[in-house]
Design an enzyme around this catalytic site. Structure first.
Site, mmCIF file in Angstrom:
data_model
loop_
_atom_site.group_PDB
_atom_site.id
_atom_site.type_symbol
_atom_site.label_atom_id
_atom_site.label_comp_id
_atom_site.label_asym_id
_atom_site.label_seq_id
_atom_site.Cartn_x
_atom_site.Cartn_y
_atom_site.Cartn_z
ATOM 1 N N CYS A 2 0.906 -1.000 -0.188
ATOM 2 C CA CYS A 2 -0.273 0.146 0.196
ATOM 3 C C CYS A 2 0.752 0.944 0.122
ATOM 4 C CB CYS A 2 -0.559 0.044 1.355
ATOM 5 S SG CYS A 2 -1.932 -1.677 1.754
ATOM 6 N N ARG A 27 0.904 2.238 -5.979
ATOM 7 C CA ARG A 27 1.371 0.721 -5.108
ATOM 8 C C ARG A 27 -0.236 0.443 -4.670
ATOM 9 N NH1 ARG A 27 6.315 1.598 -2.346
ATOM 10 N NH2 ARG A 27 5.548 0.416 -0.601
ATOM 11 N N TRP A 83 -3.771 -1.957 -1.380
ATOM 12 C CA TRP A 83 -3.751 -3.269 -2.297
ATOM 13 C C TRP A 83 -3.982 -4.144 -1.037
ATOM 14 C CZ3 TRP A 83 -3.453 -3.976 -6.803
ATOM 15 C CH2 TRP A 83 -2.951 -5.995 -7.670
ATOM 16 N N ASN A 109 0.962 0.058 5.888
ATOM 17 C CA ASN A 109 1.495 -1.072 4.640
ATOM 18 C C ASN A 109 2.612 -1.530 5.259
ATOM 19 O OD1 ASN A 109 2.294 -1.878 2.409
ATOM 20 N ND2 ASN A 109 4.407 -0.177 2.672
ATOM 21 N N GLY A 110 2.096 -2.783 5.085
ATOM 22 C CA GLY A 110 2.306 -3.990 5.484
ATOM 23 C C GLY A 110 1.451 -5.019 6.131
ATOM 24 N N GLU A 496 8.701 -21.013 -18.638
ATOM 25 C CA GLU A 496 8.773 -19.291 -18.299
ATOM 26 C C GLU A 496 10.052 -19.103 -18.560
ATOM 27 O OE1 GLU A 496 6.401 -17.395 -16.569
ATOM 28 O OE2 GLU A 496 7.490 -15.789 -16.139
ATOM 29 N N LYS A 500 9.474 -14.799 -20.981
ATOM 30 C CA LYS A 500 10.055 -14.110 -20.429
ATOM 31 C C LYS A 500 11.016 -12.902 -21.824
ATOM 32 C CE LYS A 500 8.436 -12.723 -17.604
ATOM 33 N NZ LYS A 500 6.781 -13.604 -17.465
ATOM 34 N N GLU A 503 8.562 -12.433 -25.275
ATOM 35 C CA GLU A 503 7.652 -11.249 -24.878
ATOM 36 C C GLU A 503 8.325 -9.825 -24.543
ATOM 37 O OE1 GLU A 503 6.253 -11.747 -19.895
ATOM 38 O OE2 GLU A 503 4.274 -11.652 -21.779
ATOM 39 N N HIS A 519 14.071 -35.463 -30.541
ATOM 40 C CA HIS A 519 12.695 -36.029 -30.978
ATOM 41 C C HIS A 519 12.845 -34.846 -32.397
ATOM 42 C CE1 HIS A 519 12.986 -39.146 -28.984
ATOM 43 N NE2 HIS A 519 12.920 -38.908 -27.844
ATOM 44 N N LYS A 618 -1.213 -6.111 -19.738
ATOM 45 C CA LYS A 618 -1.202 -7.067 -18.436
ATOM 46 C C LYS A 618 -2.102 -7.544 -18.349
ATOM 47 C CE LYS A 618 0.398 -7.101 -14.571
ATOM 48 N NZ LYS A 618 2.196 -7.817 -14.704
HETATM 49 O O1 M6R Z 1 -2.816 -12.295 -14.813
HETATM 50 P P1 M6R Z 1 -2.631 -13.776 -14.853
HETATM 51 O O2 M6R Z 1 -2.020 -13.983 -14.791
HETATM 52 O O3 M6R Z 1 -3.789 -14.572 -14.958
HETATM 53 O O4 M6R Z 1 -2.610 -13.271 -15.948
HETATM 54 C C1 M6R Z 1 -1.694 -14.459 -17.371
HETATM 55 C C2 M6R Z 1 -1.137 -13.941 -18.355
HETATM 56 O O5 M6R Z 1 -1.720 -13.282 -18.997
HETATM 57 C C3 M6R Z 1 -0.185 -13.701 -17.723
HETATM 58 O O6 M6R Z 1 1.106 -14.623 -16.991
HETATM 59 C C4 M6R Z 1 1.157 -13.130 -19.051
HETATM 60 O O7 M6R Z 1 1.298 -13.857 -19.728
HETATM 61 C C5 M6R Z 1 2.528 -12.061 -18.941
HETATM 62 N N1 M6R Z 1 2.341 -10.987 -19.756
HETATM 63 C C6 M6R Z 1 3.781 -13.458 -18.652
HETATM 64 O O8 M6R Z 1 4.414 -12.137 -17.838
#
Ligand code: M6R
Length: 623
Positions: A2, A27, A83, A109-110, A496, A500, A503, A519, A618
């Site tokens: 927060c 925040r 938050w 906050n905490g 993962e 990263k 993207e 394979h 996002k």
């Molecule tokens: O909010 P969510 O965790 O449901 O989002 C899922 C994906 O859209 C999200 O993880 C996306 O793949 C990110 N851009 C990964 O960095």
């Protein structure tokens, strides 16, 4: 996470507080509130109390709109943007929280880890609670220790209260009995004092102070500040005075918002040590028989422990956390696990049973495919456990139970701290289920919990070596293809890592289960390829070493991410990045960090904005 602020000066406090909260809104933005000490006793207050408190669910604009119809006169006050962690977003759960007398107001906050015990203790003394928050105990405790009739002051009451708090806090307190001062304190949450001309302020970060001053004091853990309009006194937690020279900050506002980091993504990568501690520590309890995991919030009783199967669904990064979950539930709880991408699950004809433990993972709690998958599973009668970062999100509201990641808001599109805290929740669940199902010995359980407790500091140690990754990225950011490979837990981390990199750097990158190389994928390997091998599964070192030789002999450059002190790869890889040793099965909590840093630095080298990658949002709330 927060944001808190406070003002003691000569200007009207309300607009100053709202302005500071605007800067802190990143925040947390599910509710906001202020408390101002009115210059005159308030008309509608029977006791002539001067404390004016207004708070509202929703973004700061809701509160601002409400306040635009009122006159709030007063030059001292505190503010908060929330938050939610304990208690869903609502007017009543918003800060400031007041004590029963209505004299004392607190913003915080905490996380107060022992709040449930403190609440019981206060309730036994007839204190009536209004909210579901952990913070409210602070206001009531201060009131409990505050004895003006016997000469006991506000500072003494705050110091006594702080002694009883376990967990993290940055807090600010005002009392209508002392309209000339505000008290602030911190432990494990940031708090900065701004020293102005005829005015002094506090805020969770420097951004909120820069409109007033560039002379600041960074409060250290367990320190307390008492702010008046013309001076500030600093104290230790024992009430001894401290003298400290202010620091001059040159940051511009944009840099300050990012805590001095170049991008939110880098800031969030660095926040992982704290986010992991916040997610873990309140749930790790010392008992008379040793350490244990306490997941009181989801009441993981016999019903859940008896589930014959775990099903996990999610999208993107959260799906990769689910993949780690598969290995973790199998390993610790010996439970069969099915992992499904939410957009696949929702359109097939899945076999879901009412006694399945159905876990849905989502940072935002608003991803359209994930919500649709959850609703479909619900129709089959399955009990839904949400792992999410957003209290009050659609997922949290519709699931039967929620286990929250306490990562704080994630601003960068590329998920980082949400992923590692999702992993932490999954590990806690898998270990606890293993214990409840008697699939794990007491000795192993104790060993794993000991290892888990060390993870936050080990994450910090990995982050401290970021320069090595930065240099490596500077040499390899232009590779045409980057492949990540690993086995078992390392395969999940490879997935993962590849996401990263693609993207934010727009590099073609893929992840392979290392055994699958021969394979097909090995046909892609050439001199324009970088292969990153994640190698933390000690029993499979020979296998992954062979895979590394297979790609380097075809001209690929190679990086191995492995344990500190491990020499198995020194002679066969171009570069080795080591992470502190933990249990092999917990490695994803650490091994993903260098891969996140690599993606970040490749993106920067390529001139991309890592916070706002092209074509991505996002939260994907539509199909
Ligand atoms: O909010 P969510 O965790 O449901 O989002 C899922 C994906 O859209 C999200 O993880 C996306 O793949 C990110 N851009 C990964 O960095």
């Amino acid at each position: 996470m927060c944001g808190i602020t406070g003002y003691a000066g000569y200007k009207e406090a309300a607009p100053v507080l709202l302005d500071a909260l605007k800067k802190l809104e990143y925040r947390g933005y599910d509710s906001a509130g202020i408390a101002v000490l009115a210059a005159q006793p308030l008309e509608n207050s029977p006791s002539g109390n001067r404390l004016f408190v207004r708070k509202a669910k929703g973004p700061l604009s809701v509160l601002s709109e409400r306040l635009s119809h009122e006159t709030v006169a007063g030059t001292l006050g505190i503010g908060h943007t929330r938050w939610a962690t304990h208690g869903e977003p609502s007017d009543v759960n918003s800060h400031p929280h007041t004590d029963v007398s209505g004299r004392i107001a607190v913003v915080h906050n905490g996380i107060i880890e022992n709040y449930a015990r403190l609440k019981e203790w206060l309730q036994a003394r007839d204190v009536v609670f209004l909210s579901d928050t952990d913070t409210e105990v602070i206001a009531h405790l201060i009131n409990y220790y505050y004895k003006p009739e016997s000469g006991g002051g506000l500072l003494g009451a705050v110091l006594e209260t702080l002694k009883r708090l376990e967990g993290s806090y940055a807090l600010a307190v005002v009392s209508s009995d002392f309209p000339d001062r505000l008290i602030a304190a911190r432990k494990d949450s940031p708090l900065i004092v701004g020293l102005g001309q005829g005015e002094n302020l506090i805020a969770s970060d420097v951004t909120a102070l820069l409109a007033h001053t560039r002379e600041v004091c960074f409060l250290e853990d367990r320190e307390v500040a008492v702010l008046y309009r013309d001076h500030v006194d600093l104290f230790t937690g024992q009430g001894e005075k401290i003298i400290r020279a202010p620091t001059h900050v040159d940051w511009d506002v944009e840099a300050a918002e990012k805590g001095g980091y170049a991008h939110f993504m880098l800031k969030e990568i660095h926040e992982q040590a704290k986010a992991l501690a916040d997610t873990l520590r309140p749930r790790l309890k010392e008992t008379t028989t040793g350490r244990d995991i306490s997941l009181d919030e989801i009441k993981l009783g016999d019903n859940w422990a008896a589930a014959p199967r775990v099903v996990i669904t999610a999208c993107g990064t959260a799906w990769h956390a689910a993949m780690v979950g598969k290995y973790a539930f199998e390993h610790f709880a010996r439970l069969p696990v099915e992992v499904d991408i939410a957009s696949e699950y929702r359109y097939r004809n899945p076999v879901t049973n009412p006694d399945d433990l159905f876990i849905v993972i989502s940072q935002s709690g608003e991803t359209a495919d994930t919500l649709a998958a959850m609703r479909l599973a619900k129709k089959s009668g399955a009990r839904i456990l949400a792992v999410t970062n957003v209290v009050g999100s659609t997922l949290a509201r519709e699931a039967d139970l929620s286990l929250y990641t306490w990562a704080g808001p994630e601003i960068a599109v590329a998920s980082t701290k949400a992923f590692t805290t999702q992993l932490m929740c999954i590990y806690l669940l898998a270990l606890k289920l293993g214990k409840l199902r008697s699939r794990i010995t007491d000795a192993d359980y104790a060993r794993y919990l000991k290892a888990l407790a060390k993870i936050p500091e080990q994450a910090a140690a990995v982050l401290a070596k970021q320069e090595l990754i930065q240099k490596f990225a500077a040499r390899h950011f232009n590779k045409g293809k980057v492949f990540f490979m690993g086995r078992q837990f390392d395969y999940a981390v490879s997935l993962e890592s590849a996401l990263k990199l693609k993207e934010i750097s727009y590099t073609h990158s893929e992840a392979f289960a290392a055994g699958e190389l021969k394979h097909g994928p090995i046909a892609l390997v050439d001199t324009n390829t970088l292969v990153v091998a994640i190698a933390t599964q000690t029993a499979l070192f020979d296998k992954i070493a062979s895979n590394i030789r297979e790609v380097t002999s075809r001209g690929a450059a190679s990086l191995v991410i492995t344990w500190e002190g491990e020499s198995a790869f020194a002679a066969i890889a171009d570069e080795v990045f080591t992470i502190p040793k933990t249990e092999d099965c917990l490695s994803p909590l650490l091994s993903i960090i260098p891969a996140q840093l690599f993606a970040y630095y490749c993106a920067v080298q390529r001139g991309n904005d890592p916070d706002k990658p092209r074509n991505l949002a996002k939260s994907v709330t539509v199909e």
